[in-house]
Design an enzyme around this catalytic site. Structure first.
Site, PDB file in Angstrom:
ATOM      1  N   GLU A 146      36.646  37.299  40.813  1.00 55.55           N
ATOM      2  CA  GLU A 146      36.770  35.733  41.148  1.00 55.55           C
ATOM      3  C   GLU A 146      38.162  35.331  40.682  1.00 55.55           C
ATOM      4  O   GLU A 146      39.252  35.282  41.042  1.00 55.55           O
ATOM      5  CB  GLU A 146      36.606  35.825  39.408  1.00 55.55           C
TER       6      GLU A 146
ATOM      7  N   ARG B  55      22.478  37.082  21.405  1.00 57.62           N
ATOM      8  CA  ARG B  55      22.199  37.152  19.481  1.00 57.62           C
ATOM      9  C   ARG B  55      22.527  35.544  19.001  1.00 57.62           C
ATOM     10  O   ARG B  55      23.100  35.361  19.948  1.00 57.62           O
ATOM     11  CB  ARG B  55      23.598  38.451  19.643  1.00 57.62           C
TER      12      ARG B  55
ATOM     13  N   LYS C 136      28.401  41.656  34.092  1.00 54.60           N
ATOM     14  CA  LYS C 136      27.817  40.520  34.042  1.00 54.60           C
ATOM     15  C   LYS C 136      27.786  40.636  36.062  1.00 54.60           C
ATOM     16  O   LYS C 136      27.488  39.320  36.288  1.00 54.60           O
ATOM     17  CB  LYS C 136      29.741  40.032  34.666  1.00 54.60           C
TER      18      LYS C 136
ATOM     19  N   HIS D  99      42.544  36.311  22.660  1.00 54.93           N
ATOM     20  CA  HIS D  99      41.480  36.139  23.495  1.00 54.93           C
ATOM     21  C   HIS D  99      40.259  35.788  22.468  1.00 54.93           C
ATOM     22  O   HIS D  99      38.780  36.141  23.312  1.00 54.93           O
ATOM     23  CB  HIS D  99      41.367  37.214  24.762  1.00 54.93           C
TER      24      HIS D  99
HETATM   25  P1  ADP Z   1      33.714  39.454  28.012  1.00 56.90           P
HETATM   26  O1  ADP Z   1      32.582  39.028  27.963  1.00 56.90           O
HETATM   27  O2  ADP Z   1      34.789  40.159  28.106  1.00 56.90           O
HETATM   28  O3  ADP Z   1      34.112  38.115  26.633  1.00 56.90           O
HETATM   29  P2  ADP Z   1      34.408  36.736  29.507  1.00 56.90           P
HETATM   30  O4  ADP Z   1      33.654  37.359  31.163  1.00 56.90           O
HETATM   31  O5  ADP Z   1      33.491  36.102  28.450  1.00 56.90           O
HETATM   32  O6  ADP Z   1      34.551  38.597  29.478  1.00 56.90           O
HETATM   33  O7  ADP Z   1      35.818  36.216  29.995  1.00 56.90           O
HETATM   34  C1  ADP Z   1      36.443  36.632  27.710  1.00 56.90           C
HETATM   35  C2  ADP Z   1      37.783  35.106  28.211  1.00 56.90           C
HETATM   36  O8  ADP Z   1      38.259  35.810  29.633  1.00 56.90           O
HETATM   37  C3  ADP Z   1      37.236  34.048  28.557  1.00 56.90           C
HETATM   38  O9  ADP Z   1      37.066  33.217  27.402  1.00 56.90           O
HETATM   39  C4  ADP Z   1      38.342  33.440  29.104  1.00 56.90           C
HETATM   40  O10 ADP Z   1      39.053  32.530  28.726  1.00 56.90           O
HETATM   41  C5  ADP Z   1      38.702  34.359  29.844  1.00 56.90           C
HETATM   42  N1  ADP Z   1      38.051  34.234  31.782  1.00 56.90           N
HETATM   43  C6  ADP Z   1      37.051  35.251  32.190  1.00 56.90           C
HETATM   44  N2  ADP Z   1      37.125  34.683  33.670  1.00 56.90           N
HETATM   45  C7  ADP Z   1      37.868  34.128  33.388  1.00 56.90           C
HETATM   46  C8  ADP Z   1      38.414  32.923  34.791  1.00 56.90           C
HETATM   47  N3  ADP Z   1      37.510  33.441  35.780  1.00 56.90           N
HETATM   48  N4  ADP Z   1      39.363  32.512  34.638  1.00 56.90           N
HETATM   49  C9  ADP Z   1      40.354  32.574  34.035  1.00 56.90           C
HETATM   50  N5  ADP Z   1      39.711  33.171  32.755  1.00 56.90           N
HETATM   51  C10 ADP Z   1      38.885  33.346  32.721  1.00 56.90           C
END
Ligand code: ADP
Length: 503
Positions: free
Chosen positions: A202, A294, A118, A237
């Site tokens: 974040e 992917r 990330k 999630h």
């Molecule tokens: P992963 O790689 O674990 O899927 P992501 O960064 O894609 O992680 O985040 C997964 C989920 O977590 C997102 O779809 C969202 O619902 C929530 N999320 C991620 N970052 C934030 C944030 N800054 N604020 C609120 N929810 C978040």
């Protein structure tokens, strides 16, 4: 440019089948691999050749990269499609595949690696004008500095593991008083779960929508976006209903998100099919989250509205062909929905409900697509993701796609296990969904197991009323024609209704 002759699909279930179908249409021979649990699976039967990799656990079968490459050598395979999950986002595997002289149907190992972290992803895109969630783009080394920044951003904040994935490795911090303790926990969790203790912070967006953009890039450097997918209906999630286009994205927002997604892809010299995920806040401001390097589970909704076969596009790109269309050639046609039919019990916290598919009959008819990897009588194995099928509908409008989906859910015949079908029907009929005014908190906010009982008892009442009419007519000694009408009435409102009442 090298034309692929024989493709090994390093995956199982619906996605293995879906990939093989496109390969067949292109005249490419297919090779399936499988674990002992999947010996009788449709993907094994469908392939031209099939090889058993080993026992059911994925680390003894689907994750055996060297063995998979060896199979390719033995069978004269020239390309590997990894599907999603398993080895699909493993940069080392992608590299091994090309080192072995095989084509990896996916992006370069370099792109996978950058987007797999990330922090590396944030750094890569920072040169482009891409909105990021306010926060740090470097691993936190000084806790006081991080705390000062958190105060500046404003609580609640989110601590994220750079190497996290699948919704794991995140911690919400509500106030400054909890910051240090949560930070220490996050670092030690990240270290033990991912072998990498790097974390960053974040702003926590309280009720976000999850909207992602499909991109396609070729090896010549052309990148286009194939519009958005709305994936905000999630449980634990994880996505359960997806649609394209989103009910809230305007043409201007679509263009801005699309161009940002193309920027993300260019930032890592991306080629192949990829998905750029954004979170969208209440003001419809969007922020880049991550890129999935992917084919995505929910890719069919994009195929339905664009008319493109994303697997064929992936294959052509892997062969070195340039995209044969441009951004301006792409248009949105109608509306598409996908629901994920999981072997899960929505009344019991969506826990997997593994067992035998005693009855299994797919819905049919206009605008319906079912991507699945099971047949009636098969067991859903405990070793893998419990998804039975993806049910996809297409309609001229969102309303038509929804009513078609509800009809398809009613026509779907599954017994022997609990599924997410009824939950999806509830969600699709909910005012928040139909109005488009929903976010990732939908399940938390509106769903309680008893709403499913409610639908069931409404159904029961209706059927009881229909049966009462039938009895009344019989009592009256009326002619058989009228009794028939009574029976038709009892059955015409859907198979699922009768099924639930019988059993
Ligand atoms: P992963 O790689 O674990 O899927 P992501 O960064 O894609 O992680 O985040 C997964 C989920 O977590 C997102 O779809 C969202 O619902 C929530 N999320 C991620 N970052 C934030 C944030 N800054 N604020 C609120 N929810 C978040």
């Amino acid at each position: 440019m090298s034309k692929i002759q024989k493709l090994l699909v390093a995956n199982r279930g619906e996605i293995a089948l879906r990939i093989m179908r496109s390969a067949r249409e292109l005249g490419i021979k297919t090779v399936a691999v499988y674990s002992e649990a999947d010996r009788l699976s449709p993907h094994v039967k469908y392939a031209d050749e099939a090889v058993c990799l080993g026992p059911p656990p994925s680390n003894l079968s689907y994750l055996l990269s060297d063995k998979i490459i060896e199979v390719c050598k033995n069978l004269g395979v020239d390309a590997i499609h990894p599907g999603y999950g398993f080895l699909s986002e493993n940069a080392e595997f992608a590299k091994k595949v090309s080192d072995a002289g095989l084509i990896f149907v996916g992006p370069s190992p370099g792109s996978i690696e950058v987007m797999g972290s990330k922090l590396a992803a944030k750094q890569a895109v920072s040169k482009y004008d891409i909105p990021l969630v306010p926060g740090t783009d470097e691993a936190i080394t000084d806790i006081n500095e991080a705390k000062a920044l958190a105060a500046q951003i404003g609580y609640p904040i989110l601590i994220k593991a750079s190497a996290g994935g699948g919704g794991k490795g995140m911690r919400i911090v509500e106030s400054a008083a909890d910051f240090e303790e949560q930070m220490q926990r996050a670092v030690s969790e990240a270290q033990s779960a991912f072998g990498d203790g790097a974390v960053f912070i974040e702003k926590f967006i309280t009720s976000p929508r999850h909207i992602e953009i499909q991109v396609l890039g070729d090896q010549q450097g052309n990148v286009v976006y194939l519009f958005e997918r709305e994936c905000s209906i999630q449980r634990r999630h994880q996505k359960v209903i997806e649609e394209a286009p989103s009910a809230v994205v305007s043409p201007e927002m679509r263009k801005a998100m699309g161009e940002a997604a193309v920027g993300v892809a260019k930032a890592c010299n991306y080629y192949g099919a990829g998905t750029v995920e954004f979170i969208v806040d209440e003001n419809l401001d969007f922020y880049f989250l991550e890129m999935n390097t992917r084919l995505q589970v929910e890719h069919p909704v994009t195929e339905m509205i664009t008319g493109k076969d994303l697997v064929k596009e992936q294959i052509w790109i892997a062969e070195g062909k340039a995209l044969n269309f441009k951004q301006e050639d792409l248009q949105i046609n109608g509306h598409s929905l996908e629901i994920r039919v999981y072997a899960e019990d929505p009344k019991n916290n969506f826990l997997p409900d593994i067992g035998k598919l005693q009855t299994y009959r797919r819905p049919q008819g206009p605008g319906i697509r079912v991507d699945d990897g099971f047949e009636e009588g098969m067991d859903i194995p405990i070793y893998y993701d419990p998804m039975i099928a993806k049910l996809i509908t297409h309609g001229q409008s969102r309303e038509e796609a929804i009513s078609r989906m509800i009809r398809a859910i009613d026509d779907y015949q599954i017994t022997g296990i609990q599924t997410t079908l009824d939950f999806c029907k509830f969600a699709l009929q909910h005012e928040a969904f139909t109005s488009g005014n929903f976010n990732t908190k939908f399940v938390e906010k509106y769903f309680e197991p008893k709403v499913l009982d409610q639908t069931l008892s409404d159904k029961e009442e209706e059927l009881i009323a229909a049966l009462a009419v039938e009895f009344f007519l019989q009592e009256k000694g009326s002619d058989s024609g009228k009794v028939m009408q009574g029976e038709e009435k009892a059955s015409s409102s859907g198979w699922r209704k009768r099924l639930r009442i019988d059993g």
